[in-house]
Design a protein around this motif. Structure first.
Motif, PDB file in Angstrom:
ATOM      1  N   ALA A 378      40.082  49.393  30.492  1.00 29.43           N
ATOM      2  CA  ALA A 378      39.556  50.607  30.982  1.00 29.43           C
ATOM      3  C   ALA A 378      38.085  50.131  31.702  1.00 29.43           C
ATOM      4  O   ALA A 378      37.709  50.560  32.670  1.00 29.43           O
ATOM      5  N   THR A 379      37.646  49.048  31.054  1.00 30.49           N
ATOM      6  CA  THR A 379      36.302  48.494  31.384  1.00 30.49           C
ATOM      7  C   THR A 379      36.341  46.983  31.430  1.00 30.49           C
ATOM      8  O   THR A 379      35.557  46.535  30.450  1.00 30.49           O
ATOM      9  N   PRO A 380      36.671  46.534  32.307  1.00 29.47           N
ATOM     10  CA  PRO A 380      36.902  45.059  32.432  1.00 29.47           C
ATOM     11  C   PRO A 380      35.710  44.219  32.234  1.00 29.47           C
ATOM     12  O   PRO A 380      34.407  44.683  32.873  1.00 29.47           O
ATOM     13  N   SER A 381      35.515  42.998  31.586  1.00 27.70           N
ATOM     14  CA  SER A 381      34.657  42.354  31.799  1.00 27.70           C
ATOM     15  C   SER A 381      34.250  41.928  33.111  1.00 27.70           C
ATOM     16  O   SER A 381      34.884  41.732  34.058  1.00 27.70           O
ATOM     17  N   LEU A 382      32.704  41.565  33.136  1.00 29.66           N
ATOM     18  CA  LEU A 382      32.387  41.169  34.409  1.00 29.66           C
ATOM     19  C   LEU A 382      33.008  39.716  34.820  1.00 29.66           C
ATOM     20  O   LEU A 382      33.187  39.146  35.763  1.00 29.66           O
ATOM     21  N   GLU A 383      33.314  39.146  33.675  1.00 26.80           N
ATOM     22  CA  GLU A 383      33.951  37.516  33.989  1.00 26.80           C
ATOM     23  C   GLU A 383      35.458  37.998  34.467  1.00 26.80           C
ATOM     24  O   GLU A 383      35.661  36.991  35.563  1.00 26.80           O
ATOM     25  N   SER A 384      36.201  38.735  34.499  1.00 24.44           N
ATOM     26  CA  SER A 384      37.265  39.135  34.786  1.00 24.44           C
ATOM     27  C   SER A 384      37.373  39.556  36.406  1.00 24.44           C
ATOM     28  O   SER A 384      37.730  39.398  37.118  1.00 24.44           O
ATOM     29  N   LEU A 385      36.282  40.521  36.387  1.00 25.38           N
ATOM     30  CA  LEU A 385      36.022  41.131  37.595  1.00 25.38           C
ATOM     31  C   LEU A 385      35.727  39.970  38.806  1.00 25.38           C
ATOM     32  O   LEU A 385      35.866  40.168  39.977  1.00 25.38           O
ATOM     33  N   ALA A 386      34.846  39.254  38.155  1.00 25.29           N
ATOM     34  CA  ALA A 386      34.320  37.887  39.030  1.00 25.29           C
ATOM     35  C   ALA A 386      35.354  37.101  39.565  1.00 25.29           C
ATOM     36  O   ALA A 386      35.429  36.665  40.517  1.00 25.29           O
ATOM     37  N   ASN A 387      36.666  36.678  38.467  1.00 27.23           N
ATOM     38  CA  ASN A 387      37.660  36.125  39.033  1.00 27.23           C
ATOM     39  C   ASN A 387      38.544  37.205  39.875  1.00 27.23           C
ATOM     40  O   ASN A 387      39.323  36.038  40.610  1.00 27.23           O
ATOM     41  N   VAL A 388      38.869  38.258  39.720  1.00 26.12           N
ATOM     42  CA  VAL A 388      39.395  39.140  40.947  1.00 26.12           C
ATOM     43  C   VAL A 388      38.603  38.893  42.305  1.00 26.12           C
ATOM     44  O   VAL A 388      39.155  38.368  43.496  1.00 26.12           O
ATOM     45  N   GLU A 389      37.426  38.842  42.239  1.00 27.67           N
ATOM     46  CA  GLU A 389      36.454  38.628  43.482  1.00 27.67           C
ATOM     47  C   GLU A 389      36.785  37.272  44.026  1.00 27.67           C
ATOM     48  O   GLU A 389      36.922  37.180  45.256  1.00 27.67           O
ATOM     49  N   ALA A 390      36.742  36.562  43.291  1.00 26.65           N
ATOM     50  CA  ALA A 390      36.932  35.047  43.574  1.00 26.65           C
ATOM     51  C   ALA A 390      38.558  34.583  44.072  1.00 26.65           C
ATOM     52  O   ALA A 390      38.908  33.511  44.571  1.00 26.65           O
ATOM     53  N   GLY A 391      39.621  35.555  43.852  1.00 27.79           N
ATOM     54  CA  GLY A 391      40.744  35.466  44.430  1.00 27.79           C
ATOM     55  C   GLY A 391      41.651  34.621  43.067  1.00 27.79           C
ATOM     56  O   GLY A 391      42.841  34.467  43.279  1.00 27.79           O
ATOM     57  N   ARG A 392      41.030  34.412  42.031  1.00 27.50           N
ATOM     58  CA  ARG A 392      41.870  33.607  40.728  1.00 27.50           C
ATOM     59  C   ARG A 392      42.612  34.722  40.085  1.00 27.50           C
ATOM     60  O   ARG A 392      43.746  34.285  39.592  1.00 27.50           O
ATOM     61  N   TYR A 393      42.381  35.915  39.923  1.00 23.70           N
ATOM     62  CA  TYR A 393      43.195  37.059  39.337  1.00 23.70           C
ATOM     63  C   TYR A 393      43.684  38.067  40.552  1.00 23.70           C
ATOM     64  O   TYR A 393      42.962  38.474  41.365  1.00 23.70           O
ATOM     65  N   ALA A 394      44.995  38.416  40.270  1.00 24.03           N
ATOM     66  CA  ALA A 394      45.367  39.466  41.020  1.00 24.03           C
ATOM     67  C   ALA A 394      44.790  41.036  40.201  1.00 24.03           C
ATOM     68  O   ALA A 394      44.274  40.757  39.389  1.00 24.03           O
ATOM     69  N   HIS A 395      44.721  42.048  40.880  1.00 28.28           N
ATOM     70  CA  HIS A 395      44.040  43.183  40.629  1.00 28.28           C
ATOM     71  C   HIS A 395      45.075  44.475  40.424  1.00 28.28           C
ATOM     72  O   HIS A 395      45.374  44.790  41.867  1.00 28.28           O
ATOM     73  N   LEU A 396      45.365  45.070  39.513  1.00 24.30           N
ATOM     74  CA  LEU A 396      46.265  46.214  39.765  1.00 24.30           C
ATOM     75  C   LEU A 396      45.327  47.489  38.838  1.00 24.30           C
ATOM     76  O   LEU A 396      44.953  47.119  37.961  1.00 24.30           O
ATOM     77  N   THR A 397      45.357  48.639  39.498  1.00 24.08           N
ATOM     78  CA  THR A 397      44.902  49.638  38.916  1.00 24.08           C
ATOM     79  C   THR A 397      45.484  50.993  38.652  1.00 24.08           C
ATOM     80  O   THR A 397      46.555  51.280  39.533  1.00 24.08           O
TER      81      THR A 397
END
Length: 750
Positions: A378-397
């Protein structure tokens, strides 16, 4: 077998050992790499992954036959050692009767060791610690024999044994207990042929899981997300997805649909939880969904259960494992999905021994196994959000709470305007809100992330503070046990009647609140309330935690008082009010992630309120109500806060926009620690984009009797720190009482 010394090549050709292949064997010891041995004579062979016994000096060790070549890039891997002459090699002694360590796990061990600059044998030790050399021995029981009972003298005791036998085989102990006779009576029946021995069929240690046992009713939003995760499983290739959902949005039910899809494919699943305490409620939910329990893996398992689970995983019989970070090292032969629940939680960081981050290594293991990994929070780490921003992770909400529940209203209590009475810690505003909840027959919770009665005890006569003799830390008063304790090293002292410094009687006073002090205050304020304390001091096992959760769900509790354990994803349907006693706790100090951690923790605590029909309310007691953390919690805008946090870290290349590595120097004396830290600092690399901070005393300058100094290496994100560190520390010599520990991507800065 002793190693052989040969005088010339001809002698070697004539030796039987000449036909033995050269093997690399990794031992669970701090060697820089595998050791070379001679294999078995043909036609007997061993393969990479086989566990064997080998001689090492005068003793025998268990090791794993290792791959001849490594997939770790040369920049990360240590320099290969020179091969030992064949004539000096000793033969492998025996092949163990254990399942083979899978190739993906061997590669993972190599990669993790190279990334963390850890001897690979120490990583292997975590993977084979629970393995059993031999399969479980089959149990033997008794069934009816072929002898004619009419031709044998039957005493009353023998008749009771035959009556107790029934149709299923029973052991000697079972028959003796049921018939209330001695074991000799059972053996006497065997001697005359009235009963015979047979192997008792061993039931599978884990029941079969049915992916379609009880499918949940999903909302449209949940169904879309569940479908996307199931498609990732169907793809049978690596992908990383961040599943972000507000507290109570049903994230667990959604990712369990991906688990179900992996089960339909006949593959295995690993689910990581940050705390053992979470396992009880999670496994109950899992069993309702799949009709049976998942295999559980954590440090509190008994040795026999660990061995059984390890083998069940290795043989593919344990289809789903839920565990702490150490479950990453289980020998899955057909892993199909990894889930990291509460991925933001710092409990995933292993601080002692092999230092690694469970979340990051779960992503690495998924990449090596070529399977999808889902990070949930519910409160993702900044590391994971940065990986989403960089396109390394997909993001579902998941933006809405499940079942019509709404997010709680969050309010601030300015303690400067609404202070508690002298010597107390609960504002009248908060106590009034708790009484109103009780009047509506609803549950309330008080949260304070501090164990014990008081964090500091001092003498009001001379100002002396009670400190730990082994650590740079105050002793915490535990009034219930009448002792002072260090939460870092475990040192305890009885609560003294006089000041150790000035001998004044009755002068020691507690300063500040711990959870025991809030319990004392609550009992005085709410004398009729049924109060339950949830802390690691009071919940010593998963079973105790499960019982506490059951009592709360059964409405046998009015007020819950808890430390951070209450923030771990619990579902308390009748809890409508959460009061945070000290919302400012954690904001002080120089911790890079202090604000991020505080927002995450308090947001998770707040999420326990109003998860069913009745609306929830959260009250934060704060002396700095204008702080951005408090404003983010009141506005419930976690994303805006994290964007602000990211903007503060980007310019200085602080993680996740740069890389950090910590060097922790420790020694028996302060002088030795200073000297070693100075030597390391003098040889620090001078490279573009690389900055060395320190040496300086660690915030905990003494821990468990050892003096500590820290250096910090900082680089841009595109610079690998491992080759720099390896070159920097090459040739460093330390005395027997000196240590240099390396922490790649540190989370704690103590």
């Amino acid at each position: 077998m002793a190693s052989m010394t040969l005088d010339d090549g001809a002698a070697e050709r004539e030796s039987p050992d000449a036909a033995r292949p050269r093997l690399s064997v990794l031992l669970p010891l701090p060697f820089p790499g595998p050791l070379d041995y001679l294999g078995f004579l043909p036609p007997d062979t061993v393969e990479p992954g086989d566990l064997v016994t080998v001689p090492l000096g005068r003793r025998e060790e268990i090791g794993c036959v290792w791959d001849a070549t490594s997939t770790v890039p040369a920049d990360f891997a240590p320099e290969p050692s020179q091969p030992i002459e064949r004539r000096r090699l000793r033969p492998v002694r025996a092949l163990l009767g254990t399942p083979r360590i899978p190739e993906t796990l061997r590669r993972f061990i190599d990669w993790l060791a190279a990334y963390t600059l850890t001897p690979p044998g120490l990583v292997l030790a975590m993977a084979i610690r629970a393995c059993s050399a031999e399969p479980p021995r089959p149990a033997l029981g008794w069934v009816r024999g072929n002898a004619d009972p009419t031709e044998v003298r039957l005493t009353p005791a023998r008749r009771k044994v035959l009556d107790a036998l029934g149709n299923a085989p029973r052991t000697t102990a079972e028959l003796a207990t049921i018939a209330d006779v001695g074991p000799s009576v059972v053996r006497g029946l065997a001697n005359v042929g009235l009963i015979r021995e047979m192997v008792i069929p061993v039931a599978a240690p884990f029941a079969a899981l049915d992916p379609d046992f009880r499918p949940p009713v999903l909302s449209d939003e949940q169904a879309i997300v569940a479908q996307a995760l199931s498609e990732a499983v169907d793809a049978r290739r690596y992908s990383a997805t961040l599943l972000e959902g507000v507290t109570g949005s049903g994230k667990t039910e959604v990712y369990l649909e991906a688990v179900a899809q992996a089960l339909r494919q006949g593959r295995q699943v690993l689910v990581l939880l940050p705390e053992i305490a979470l396992s009880a409620q999670w496994t109950d939910r899992f069993a309702r969904r799949f009709g049976a329990q998942a295999a559980v893996w954590h440090s509190d398992l008994g040795a026999k259960r660990r061995r059984m689970t390890w083998r069940a995983v290795a043989e593919g019989q344990a289809r789903v494992v839920v565990g702490a970070r150490s479950a990453l090292f289980l020998p899955f032969p057909d892993l199909g999905l990894i889930v990291v629940d509460e991925e933001h939680d710092t409990a995933f960081k292993q601080e002692d021994g092999v230092t690694y981050h469970g979340r990051d290594m779960a992503v690495l293991r998924a990449r090596i196994a070529d399977v999808p990994v889902v990070l949930v929070s519910a409160t993702p780490s900044l590391e994971s959000l940065a990986n989403v921003e960089a396109g390394r992770y997909a993001h579902l909400t998941l933006a809405a709470r499940h079942g019509g529940a709404v997010l709680p209203e969050v309010g601030l209590i300015d303690m400067r305007a609404h202070p508690p009475e002298r010597g107390l810690f609960l504002s009248p505003v908060l106590t009034e809100a708790i009484n109103e909840s009780f009047a509506r027959q609803e549950q309330a919770m008080l949260f304070l992330n501090r164990r014990g009665y008081a964090p500091l005890t001092l003498c009001r006569a001379c100002g002396f503070r009670m400190e730990c003799p082994n650590c740079s830390a105050w002793l915490v008063e535990h009034r219930a046990r009448r002792e002072l304790a260090c939460h870092h090293c475990g040192h305890t002292d009885p609560l003294p009647p006089t000041c150790p410094n000035c001998q004044a009687e009755g002068s020691l006073v507690p300063i500040g609140p711990g959870i025991e002090r809030i319990l004392e205050e609550s009992r005085a304020l709410f004398p009729d309330a049924r109060i339950l304390v949830m802390a690691s001091d009071t919940l010593g096992s998963p079973q105790a935690t499960a019982d506490a959760v059951r009592r709360i769900a059964a409405r046998e509790v009015d007020l819950i008082i808890g430390t951070q354990i209450v923030a771990k994803g619990w579902h308390f349907p009748h809890l409508t009010l959460v009061g945070v006693v000290d919302a400012d706790l954690g904001l002080g100090g120089g911790d890079l992630r202090a604000a991020e951690r505080t927002v995450q923790l308090l947001h998770q605590v707040a999420g326990r309120a109003g998860r069913a029909e009745a609306p929830g309310r959260v009250l934060l007691q704060s002396y700095v109500s204008e702080h951005p953390v408090m404003q983010a919690l009141v506005s419930n805008d976690y994303r805006a806060f994290m964007e602000q946090e990211a903007n503060q870290r980007r310019p200085g290349f602080w993680p996740p926009y740069g890389r950090l590595a910590a060097l922790i120097v420790s020694a028996a004396t302060a002088e030795a620690a200073d000297a070693l830290a100075r030597t390391i600092g003098e040889h620090a690399p001078h490279l573009p984009g690389v900055q060395i901070l320190g040496p300086a005393p660690a915030p905990l300058a003494m821990l468990r009797g050892r003096h500590r100094r820290r250096l910090l290496l900082r680089t841009r994100r595109n610079v690998a720190v491992q080759p720099i560190l390896r070159q920097w520390l090459a040739g460093l010599r330390t005395a027997s009482q000196e240590r240099v520990d390396i922490d790649i991507d540190p989370v704690s800065f103590l």
